[in-house]
Motif scaffolding. Structure first.
Motif, short mmCIF file in Angstrom:
data_model
loop_
_atom_site.label_atom_id
_atom_site.label_comp_id
_atom_site.label_asym_id
_atom_site.label_seq_id
_atom_site.Cartn_x
_atom_site.Cartn_y
_atom_site.Cartn_z
N ASN A 160 19.31 16.46 40.39
CA ASN A 160 19.47 17.70 41.16
C ASN A 160 20.76 17.69 41.99
N TYR A 161 21.90 17.47 41.30
CA TYR A 161 23.19 17.46 41.98
C TYR A 161 23.81 18.85 42.09
N GLY A 162 23.23 19.82 41.41
CA GLY A 162 23.84 21.15 41.41
C GLY A 162 25.01 21.26 40.45
N ILE A 163 25.05 20.39 39.43
CA ILE A 163 26.13 20.42 38.44
C ILE A 163 25.53 20.48 37.05
N GLN A 164 26.36 20.86 36.08
CA GLN A 164 25.96 20.90 34.68
C GLN A 164 26.94 20.07 33.86
N ILE A 165 26.41 19.17 33.03
CA ILE A 165 27.25 18.40 32.12
C ILE A 165 27.38 19.21 30.83
N VAL A 166 28.58 19.64 30.52
CA VAL A 166 28.82 20.50 29.36
C VAL A 166 29.02 19.67 28.09
N ASP A 167 29.81 18.60 28.18
CA ASP A 167 30.11 17.81 26.98
C ASP A 167 30.60 16.43 27.39
N VAL A 168 30.21 15.44 26.58
CA VAL A 168 30.72 14.07 26.74
C VAL A 168 31.25 13.65 25.38
N ARG A 169 32.50 13.21 25.32
CA ARG A 169 33.13 12.84 24.06
C ARG A 169 33.76 11.46 24.14
N ILE A 170 33.52 10.66 23.08
CA ILE A 170 34.20 9.37 22.95
C ILE A 170 35.55 9.63 22.30
N LYS A 171 36.62 9.32 23.01
CA LYS A 171 37.96 9.58 22.47
C LYS A 171 38.35 8.52 21.45
N ARG A 172 38.05 7.27 21.75
CA ARG A 172 38.45 6.20 20.84
C ARG A 172 37.59 4.97 21.08
N THR A 173 37.51 4.14 20.05
CA THR A 173 36.82 2.85 20.15
C THR A 173 37.74 1.80 19.52
N ASP A 174 38.30 0.93 20.32
CA ASP A 174 39.25 -0.07 19.85
C ASP A 174 38.69 -1.47 20.04
N LEU A 175 39.08 -2.35 19.13
CA LEU A 175 38.75 -3.76 19.28
C LEU A 175 39.77 -4.44 20.19
N PRO A 176 39.34 -5.42 20.95
CA PRO A 176 40.31 -6.25 21.67
C PRO A 176 41.24 -6.92 20.66
N GLU A 177 42.50 -7.08 21.01
CA GLU A 177 43.50 -7.60 20.08
C GLU A 177 43.08 -8.93 19.45
N GLU A 178 42.46 -9.80 20.24
CA GLU A 178 42.14 -11.14 19.74
C GLU A 178 41.02 -11.13 18.71
N ASN A 179 40.27 -10.02 18.60
CA ASN A 179 39.13 -9.97 17.67
C ASN A 179 39.37 -9.08 16.46
N LYS A 180 40.50 -8.40 16.40
CA LYS A 180 40.71 -7.41 15.33
C LYS A 180 40.71 -8.04 13.94
N ASP A 181 41.48 -9.14 13.78
CA ASP A 181 41.63 -9.73 12.45
C ASP A 181 40.29 -10.19 11.88
N SER A 182 39.51 -10.91 12.68
CA SER A 182 38.24 -11.44 12.18
C SER A 182 37.26 -10.31 11.86
N VAL A 183 37.23 -9.28 12.67
CA VAL A 183 36.32 -8.17 12.41
C VAL A 183 36.74 -7.40 11.16
N TYR A 184 38.03 -7.17 11.00
CA TYR A 184 38.51 -6.45 9.82
C TYR A 184 38.19 -7.24 8.55
N GLU A 185 38.39 -8.57 8.60
CA GLU A 185 38.06 -9.39 7.43
C GLU A 185 36.57 -9.32 7.11
N ARG A 186 35.75 -9.33 8.13
CA ARG A 186 34.30 -9.23 7.92
C ARG A 186 33.94 -7.86 7.32
N MET A 187 34.58 -6.83 7.81
CA MET A 187 34.30 -5.49 7.30
C MET A 187 34.74 -5.37 5.84
N ILE A 188 35.91 -5.95 5.50
CA ILE A 188 36.38 -5.92 4.11
C ILE A 188 35.40 -6.66 3.21
N SER A 189 34.94 -7.83 3.67
CA SER A 189 33.97 -8.60 2.90
C SER A 189 32.67 -7.82 2.69
#
Length: 289
Positions: A160-189
């Motif tokens: 009861n804040y007296g406000i209305q939430i109209v929309d919430v959007r995720i702009k981007r989801t990025d991996l930390p630089e140190e984990n990108k290579d291993s995750v991409y290899e796993r995804m390719i596999s």
């Protein structure tokens, strides 16, 4: 002279009181009249309004939609324990200025509370989804945004804040630089494994279709051969009947025809035949028949 000065003073005071009691409501804003810091009136329509001077004060709140984006990506763990950096924004608006001032008071405090609710909801939702699904499925991303918006809006309404939430959007989801290579290899596999499964299923289905087609072809060939033999037998039978009918009309001609056929079969190349003078062949050759 004194009266004139007194009149002038009264006029000046009256003008001061008049100007201090007037205020203007602009398009796209709420004007909230406060009396001892308590909201007593809310003006939403544009125009000139009045208040009690020195006792009442006026504060402005935006009526239009506000975009809250702190531009500070936060790190969250997905269901498959992949750390990702999430950046999102929220569209919201004030619907009850009086309640808003009573609970949140300022825009900055409202956005701080909204940011906490959004972060809590996004973290919980993403912890239920694997990273591969988040980055590869547009429909899943769309559904996720809808679910987050709904939950954050319900929380704001419940508080009861007296406000209305109209929309919430995720702009981007990025991996930390140190984990990108291993995750991409796993995804390719993982994608290669899925592709191999599809190929295996396709080969199996192809073998089934080929076997079914071969079986149908053999059945059609067998049926065709059976029909052909039946037609040939019926033709031979009809030919024999026609021959018998034709030969029965002239017995002597039939006998001559059969004799000539036997000559064709018997006498070939340089065959030498010795015949008695009284044999049917001899009589036929000598023209005695």
């Amino acid at each position: 002279m004194v009266k004139r000065i007194a009149a002038l003073v009264v006029a000046v005071v009256a003008l001061i009181l008049l100007f201090s009691s007037l205020f203007i409501v602009k398009e796209g804003e709420y004007k909230v009249v406060l009396r001892f810091s308590e909201a007593v009136r809310i003006h939403t329509e544009p125009g000139m309004k009045f208040k009690v001077p020195f006792i009442e004060s006026v504060t402005s709140l935006p009526k239009y939609q506000i975009i809250y984006d702190d531009n500070k990506p936060t790190e969250i763990l997905t269901k498959d324990k992949k750390p990702i950096k999430v950046d999102n924004y929220t569209v919201w608006r004030i619907t009850q200025p009086q309640q808003f001032l009573r609970t949140l008071k300022t825009i900055s405090s409202a956005e701080a509370r909204i940011g906490d609710n959004v972060y809590s909801t996004v973290r919980r939702k993403l912890s239920e989804i694997e990273y591969g699904d988040i980055i590869s499925e547009n429909t899943a991303r769309g559904d996720l945004n809808v679910e987050i918006t709904r939950e954050v809006a319900e929380t704001a309404e419940r508080q009861n804040y007296g406000i209305q939430i109209v929309d919430v959007r995720i702009k981007r989801t990025d991996l930390p630089e140190e984990n990108k290579d291993s995750v991409y290899e796993r995804m390719i596999s993982d994608r290669q494994s899925i592709a191999a499964g599809y190929l295996s299923e396709g080969d199996e289905e192809s073998r089934k279709i080929t076997a079914s087609a071969d079986r149908q072809a053999r059945e059609l060939m067998a049926k065709a051969e059976s029909e052909a033999k039946k037609i040939v037998a019926e033709g031979e039978q009809e030919a024999a009947r026609i021959y018998n009918e034709a030969y029965g009309k002239d017995t002597n001609f039939y006998q001559l025809y059969r004799t000539l056929e036997s000559y064709v079969t018997t006498i070939q190349d340089e065959t030498v035949i010795m015949l008695p003078i009284d044999s049917p062949y001899t009589r036929m050759l000598l023209g005695r028949e």
